[in-house]
Design a protein around this motif. Structure first.
Motif, PDB file in Angstrom:
ATOM      1  N   ALA A   1      46.536  43.085   7.420  1.00 49.32           N
ATOM      2  CA  ALA A   1      45.296  42.970   8.189  1.00 49.32           C
ATOM      3  C   ALA A   1      44.739  44.356   8.465  1.00 49.32           C
ATOM      4  O   ALA A   1      45.488  45.338   8.565  1.00 49.32           O
ATOM      5  N   GLU A   2      43.427  44.423   8.608  1.00 48.53           N
ATOM      6  CA  GLU A   2      42.790  45.679   8.985  1.00 48.53           C
ATOM      7  C   GLU A   2      43.138  46.003  10.436  1.00 48.53           C
ATOM      8  O   GLU A   2      43.468  45.113  11.232  1.00 48.53           O
ATOM      9  N   ALA A   3      43.013  47.291  10.764  1.00 49.25           N
ATOM     10  CA  ALA A   3      43.517  47.766  12.057  1.00 49.25           C
ATOM     11  C   ALA A   3      42.787  47.178  13.255  1.00 49.25           C
ATOM     12  O   ALA A   3      43.341  47.096  14.346  1.00 49.25           O
ATOM     13  N   GLY A   4      41.524  46.738  13.063  1.00 48.02           N
ATOM     14  CA  GLY A   4      40.767  46.233  14.202  1.00 48.02           C
ATOM     15  C   GLY A   4      40.938  44.745  14.457  1.00 48.02           C
ATOM     16  O   GLY A   4      40.328  44.204  15.384  1.00 48.02           O
ATOM     17  N   VAL A   5      41.749  44.063  13.645  1.00 45.25           N
ATOM     18  CA  VAL A   5      42.000  42.630  13.878  1.00 45.25           C
ATOM     19  C   VAL A   5      42.747  42.489  15.204  1.00 45.25           C
ATOM     20  O   VAL A   5      43.696  43.216  15.478  1.00 45.25           O
ATOM     21  N   SER A   6      42.295  41.552  16.024  1.00 47.27           N
ATOM     22  CA  SER A   6      42.914  41.429  17.347  1.00 47.27           C
ATOM     23  C   SER A   6      44.101  40.477  17.323  1.00 47.27           C
ATOM     24  O   SER A   6      44.190  39.582  16.471  1.00 47.27           O
ATOM     25  N   LEU A   7      44.978  40.675  18.278  1.00 45.90           N
ATOM     26  CA  LEU A   7      46.121  39.778  18.435  1.00 45.90           C
ATOM     27  C   LEU A   7      45.626  38.358  18.741  1.00 45.90           C
ATOM     28  O   LEU A   7      46.194  37.380  18.252  1.00 45.90           O
ATOM     29  N   ALA A   8      44.549  38.262  19.525  1.00 43.84           N
ATOM     30  CA  ALA A   8      43.988  36.941  19.839  1.00 43.84           C
ATOM     31  C   ALA A   8      43.591  36.217  18.557  1.00 43.84           C
ATOM     32  O   ALA A   8      43.852  35.014  18.394  1.00 43.84           O
ATOM     33  N   ASP A   9      42.966  36.955  17.641  1.00 43.35           N
ATOM     34  CA  ASP A   9      42.529  36.388  16.367  1.00 43.35           C
ATOM     35  C   ASP A   9      43.742  35.954  15.541  1.00 43.35           C
ATOM     36  O   ASP A   9      43.759  34.868  14.949  1.00 43.35           O
TER      37      ASP A   9
ATOM     38  N   GLY B   1      52.907  56.686  18.023  1.00 43.09           N
ATOM     39  CA  GLY B   1      52.330  58.030  18.021  1.00 43.09           C
ATOM     40  C   GLY B   1      50.967  58.135  18.671  1.00 43.09           C
ATOM     41  O   GLY B   1      50.308  59.165  18.578  1.00 43.09           O
ATOM     42  N   MET B   2      50.519  57.084  19.336  1.00 42.03           N
ATOM     43  CA  MET B   2      49.275  57.086  20.116  1.00 42.03           C
ATOM     44  C   MET B   2      48.058  57.493  19.283  1.00 42.03           C
ATOM     45  O   MET B   2      47.101  58.060  19.803  1.00 42.03           O
ATOM     46  N   GLY B   3      48.103  57.172  17.991  1.00 44.95           N
ATOM     47  CA  GLY B   3      46.963  57.475  17.124  1.00 44.95           C
ATOM     48  C   GLY B   3      46.856  58.927  16.741  1.00 44.95           C
ATOM     49  O   GLY B   3      45.884  59.328  16.100  1.00 44.95           O
ATOM     50  N   LEU B   4      47.859  59.735  17.111  1.00 42.81           N
ATOM     51  CA  LEU B   4      47.736  61.191  16.967  1.00 42.81           C
ATOM     52  C   LEU B   4      48.215  61.721  15.621  1.00 42.81           C
ATOM     53  O   LEU B   4      48.249  62.925  15.406  1.00 42.81           O
ATOM     54  N   THR B   5      48.589  60.822  14.702  1.00 45.33           N
ATOM     55  CA  THR B   5      48.976  61.271  13.360  1.00 45.33           C
ATOM     56  C   THR B   5      47.874  60.974  12.344  1.00 45.33           C
ATOM     57  O   THR B   5      48.042  61.280  11.161  1.00 45.33           O
ATOM     58  N   GLY B   6      46.768  60.389  12.778  1.00 44.43           N
ATOM     59  CA  GLY B   6      45.703  60.007  11.859  1.00 44.43           C
ATOM     60  C   GLY B   6      45.179  58.642  12.254  1.00 44.43           C
ATOM     61  O   GLY B   6      45.600  58.069  13.263  1.00 44.43           O
ATOM     62  N   THR B   7      44.246  58.133  11.456  1.00 43.50           N
ATOM     63  CA  THR B   7      43.627  56.852  11.784  1.00 43.50           C
ATOM     64  C   THR B   7      44.317  55.728  11.017  1.00 43.50           C
ATOM     65  O   THR B   7      44.311  55.730   9.782  1.00 43.50           O
ATOM     66  N   ILE B   8      44.894  54.789  11.736  1.00 41.51           N
ATOM     67  CA  ILE B   8      45.531  53.635  11.104  1.00 41.51           C
ATOM     68  C   ILE B   8      44.421  52.708  10.610  1.00 41.51           C
ATOM     69  O   ILE B   8      43.554  52.303  11.394  1.00 41.51           O
ATOM     70  N   LEU B   9      44.416  52.420   9.311  1.00 38.26           N
ATOM     71  CA  LEU B   9      43.346  51.604   8.732  1.00 38.26           C
ATOM     72  C   LEU B   9      43.741  50.142   8.587  1.00 38.26           C
ATOM     73  O   LEU B   9      42.920  49.245   8.740  1.00 38.26           O
ATOM     74  N   SER B  10      45.007  49.906   8.245  1.00 36.44           N
ATOM     75  CA  SER B  10      45.472  48.534   8.039  1.00 36.44           C
ATOM     76  C   SER B  10      46.987  48.550   8.089  1.00 36.44           C
ATOM     77  O   SER B  10      47.595  49.617   8.062  1.00 36.44           O
TER      78      SER B  10
END
Lengths: 253, 441
Positions: free
Chosen positions: B76-84, B160-169
């Protein structure tokens, strides 16, 4: 003899504009009803992203992706021929808002906006209408816009394109009224999409793409001709159309 | 400028917000925008999802890519929500292996915070069920990371709190469940010792958590309701109930900020008293609870963060390693109840060690507290942090808004390696959040 117990093959919808937010939602809504989906888009890779999403959610392999550029009108006939089976329904959500000020200064941009909203969709739906009429049935859903109900300074290039589409669909509906080919014009009003991201939309007059899609899917039954997704828009546009031109031309809407 | 404050609405933060609608666009933005951090649904409590200079909204990356029913792995892409994910896959008999306390979070956010649930002591964190992830770096590279490919970068990205780069999927594992119901047993504990004993005993239960009354004092210090849960089997679901109930549409909501005086020691004490007594009435017999009420009780109340008023609140979550965990938590509770600091529900839970370089969990007990922001709060939190540091514990970054760089450094001994790795992949000066700035990451 077993015709009655055999399941009839799934119906097919062609969604033109399969990368738009509304197109994606329409495809998902029809997938939810068990239909086969043909997603047509200029950017086939982006459409495939939506197709994969729908397949993953349903667990079924019932979506195909097809390249189609709405400005390449000469490709429409071969495009429809290579689809194989003629779809039962076509939903055309193609549109381009463009930039009004740029369109005033740059005729190429204005032409692109008008052709994307009017010429392309009208000629594609015409070609489908011929084929539907020969077959004897079909549903044509054209997504137009309330912006086509009256030209305004802020977006009349887009509005004129949509007005043309609205008139075309009206004529098509009139011509086919004694056949089983139905033509429906859908005017969504404001919709929360990437096209309107950053715009200040009025909450109660703004629909989610999913709401537009479920209204469109609901057109499979019933006899609606012109649909405003949110009812308030019908009244608003009735009033806006009723304003005398001498007054309207001075208004800033 | 957009309001980018976290869920606790403390500190108040705003800044420009760019949106990426595709993985390509997100990768480009990662290469172009300075001082960038990715943002999902903004449910981290403090300043984790606010970029130092730019913030990238990834909720448009909301497509699912593929699902393998055999392995249970959902790409799944990174912006897919847990609710979805739950709405889509629970009716098909699958549920995520780890879920946090709200379902309004994204895949990318859950990986970045390496979130944990009530089953962490048995099943590990969310990151433990990530098969792979795609990471965009500022030099325009997009790399695939897993336990086999770029394993060190994978371990640094999980938590890593997003601090290693942008998680895309990412590929995340779902498990099979027979129903959408949880069979829950409530055990009242009259004090902390009883609560901790119950948490340790219930090592075999899949889900365990204790709701703790932080305002109880004296002999009742740390009195709790210890809740055990298991996924109910199809036979256990009552006749007439849906096997996979859909999420309730919360009709409750907090329409506006509640006045600050509404939450004080008295109302909090009353609330905790009522909550404890109602729970104790259900003691020791199994009841069936729908999944959403069990895992995400507060999701039913829209904007529940407004309960704490305009000044916002701080959620403080620490973990204290064994063997001193019980003694230190007792001391923390004593300080809080002594101040009568208003806190609605607090949560006590057992944790096992986490696997990410910067993951929060360690073997021990974790205590999570909600406290409204007030002049008295910061000195109290400093006292608590000192106890945490002394015990060798740490503070959860996804909740944090207040800890000092020294507290942070003491709690995360792998920080040096994390910084070094950030240098090696060229993100040190490019990927930065208000949190990383505050803590000197």
């Amino acid at each position: 003899m077993n015709d009655i117990v055999e399941q009839s093959p799934a119906k097919t919808v062609l969604v033109v504009g399969g990368t738009s937010d509304i197109g994606r939602a329409v495809a998902a809504a029809y997938a939810g009803m068990g239909w086969t989906i043909r997603l047509a888009a200029r950017d086939a890779d982006a459409a495939e992203r939506n197709a994969a999403d729908i397949r993953t959610r349903s667990g079924e392999d019932h979506v195909t992706v097809h390249h189609l550029d709405i400005l390449e009108t000469e490709t429409f006939a071969p495009f429809l021929d290579q689809l194989g089976d003629l779809p039962d329904t076509v939903v055309c959500v193609v549109g381009l808002l463009g930039d009004q000020e740029r369109a005033q200064e740059d005729p190429d941009h204005a032409a692109q906006v008008i052709r994307t909203n009017f010429e392309g969709p009208a000629l594609l739906l015409e070609a489908l209408a011929q084929r539907f009429a020969e077959r004897g049935h079909g549903l044509i859903v054209g997504v137009s816009s309330v912006a086509g109900d009256r030209g305004r300074a802020s977006n009349y290039v887009y509005g004129a394109g949509k007005a043309g589409l609205t008139a075309y669909l009206s004529g098509l509906r009139n011509r086919l009224s004694d056949t089983d080919v139905r033509v429906v014009t859908v005017k969504p009003g404001f919709v929360r999409t990437s096209m309107t991201a950053g715009m200040d939309l009025i909450g109660p007059l703004t629909a989610a793409p999913e709401a537009v899609a479920s209204r469109i899917a609901s057109l499979q039954t019933g006899s609606a001709d012109v649909v405003y997704v949110l009812r308030a828009w019908r009244l608003i546009m009735f009033i806006i159309r009723a304003i005398p031109e001498a007054v309207f031309k001075k208004l800033k809407l | 400028m957009k309001d980018l404050s976290g869920w606790g609405r403390y500190p108040r933060l705003s800044g420009p917000l760019d949106a990426a609608l595709s993985a390509d666009a997100a990768a480009r933005a990662t290469a172009q925008l300075p001082g960038l951090i990715a943002r999902g649904l903004g449910r981290s409590y403090g300043d984790a999802a606010v970029g130092r200079d730019s913030t990238l909204d990834l909720t448009g990356l909301n497509r699912m890519q593929s699902f393998d029913p055999e392995t249970g792995i959902l790409a799944a892409e990174a912006g897919v929500s847990l609710a979805d994910i739950i709405a889509t896959f629970l009716p098909r008999g699958y549920f995520p292996c780890a879920v946090p306390g709200t379902r309004f979070v994204t895949v990318g956010g859950m990986i970045a915070s390496d979130v944990h649930g009530k089953n962490q002591h048995v099943d590990g964190t969310f990151g433990d069920h990530v098969a792979w992830l795609m990471l965009a770096l500022p030099d325009e590279r997009v790399t695939r990371c897993s336990r086999d490919e770029n394993p060190e970068l994978f371990a640094a990205t999980v938590g890593g709190m997003g601090l290693t780069g942008t998680i895309l999927s990412a590929g995340i594992r779902l498990k099979r469940v027979e129903t959408g119901w949880i069979r829950q047993i409530t055990h009242p504990a009259r004090n902390l010792t009883e609560a901790v004993a119950l948490l340790r005993q219930s090592g075999t239960a899949t889900y365990t958590v204790a709701w703790i009354d932080v305002l109880a004092r004296g002999d009742a210090l740390g009195r709790s309701l210890v809740l055990e849960g298991e996924h109910a089997t199809a036979e256990q679901v009552r006749w007439g109930d849906l096997r996979f109930p859909p999420a309730r549409n919360g009709r409750l909501g907090i329409p506006t900020d509640m006045p600050g005086w509404m939450l004080n020691a008295t109302t909090a004490r009353l609330f905790n008293e009522v909550y404890y007594r109602l729970g104790a009435r259900k003691a020791d017999r199994a009841i069936l609870v729908p999944w959403d009420a069990y895992f995400f009780p507060l999701d039913g109340v829209a904007h529940w963060n407004r309960i704490y008023g305009r000044r916002g609140f701080v959620q403080h979550q620490c973990v204290i390693p064994e063997p001193k965990a019980e003694a230190v938590i007792s001391e923390i509770l004593d300080r809080i109840s002594g101040r009568g600091a208003g806190s609605f529900l607090a949560v006590l839970k057992r944790l096992a060690a986490g696997s990410g370089l910067m993951s929060f969990p360690m073997e021990g007990l974790t205590l999570a507290l909600d406290m409204p922001v007030s002049a008295d709060l910061m000195p109290l939190l400093r006292e608590i942090d000192a106890l945490v540091v002394e015990a060798g514990g740490r503070i959860y970054l996804a909740k944090d808004a207040t800890q000092s760089p020294e507290t942070f450094l003491a709690g995360y001994p792998q920080l040096d390696r994390f910084r070094q790795l950030r240098d090696e992949i060229g993100v040190s000066s490019r990927i930065a959040s208000k949190l990383s700035d505050r803590l000197g990451i």
